[in-house]
Write an enzyme that holds these catalytic residues in place. Structure first.
Site: not given
Length: 244
Positions: A21, A25, A67, A69-70, A187, A193-195
């Site tokens: 991640d 940014r 999924t 990200n689409w 991460r 978070r685990l997203s």
């Protein structure tokens, strides 16, 4: 002393999963487009793959494209797909004896991307070193829904009974059934978070979160995560006395 020197080379996690991640940014801080960050992130991927192979990590799973990200802007998705094809360097994989695998709803990927990935999987199938797994068009909810659908179909046709549906049986129907659960989940990017990533598999994984954006994540930070993992006591629900 650096973390590269501190880690115990005899206690390297067997399976490391990473949520990469912070590309966007990182680029924004530099006044660049998000795609610039993704390109820089791809360079980090190459370095960390080689670092993991040299350290003897058996499985390295990278959350490459979810999924969700689409739903990003179409031009960003297109750039990511092109970058994906260009960034999988088969020569690097072969040089490091790395086996390549994919988990996710890959039928959603463009045909040329699917073809390139399939070739890489085939050509590296006999390699015996680190297994590099890319999570592409992947989410845990998608994966578990697919597993439930498969199991429900088997139950409906009478091939299994409800009593046969166990933890192990569900695990066998997940896309990750060829590898052990992650020992360590990393991460980058400062989010905690685990997203929707490997939720079933990370039930007892050690978690490591760092503020470093993915393009700046290097071997020292990678080894710091491993060092932190090595300082922890993994009890899997037991007491310290039971595992000592």
């Amino acid at each position: 002393m650096s973390y590269i020197e501190k880690i115990d080379k005899n206690r390297i996690p067997q399976h490391i999963a990473i949520i990469m991640d912070g590309n966007g940014r990182w680029a924004k801080q530099r006044g660049k487009e998000r795609t610039y960050g993704h390109q820089a992130g791809a360079e980090t991927v190459h370095k960390i793959i080689e670092d993991a192979a040299r350290l003897g990590v058996k499985y390295l799973t990278l959350y490459t494209f979810s999924t969700e990200n689409w739903n990003r802007p179409q031009e960003e998705v297109a750039a990511l797909m092109n970058l994906l094809v260009d960034s999988i360097e088969e020569e690097t994989l072969m040089k490091n004896n790395i086996r390549f695998r994919i988990i996710g709803d890959i039928k959603k990927l463009p045909a040329e991307v699917q073809e390139g990935l399939s070739r890489c999987i085939e050509h590296t199938a006999n390699n015996t070193g680190t297994c590099l797994v890319l999570a592409l068009s992947y989410s845990s909810r998608w994966e578990m829904t697919e597993a439930v659908r498969q199991i429900a179909t088997l139950a409906k046709t009478g091939e299994i009974s409800p009593e046969q549906i166990t933890d192990e049986y569900i695990t066998a129907h997940l896309t990750t059934n060829f590898m052990p659960d992650p020992d360590l989940l990393i991460r980058t990017g400062g989010e905690i978070r685990l997203s929707n990533y490997l939720l079933w598999q990370c039930a007892y994984s050690e978690l490591y979160f760092c503020d470093t954006f993915w393009p700046d994540f290097d071997k020292e930070e990678f080894c710091k995560a491993i060092y932190e993992y090595q300082q922890r006591e993994r009890r899997f629900g037991k007491t310290s006395e039971q595992i000592s």
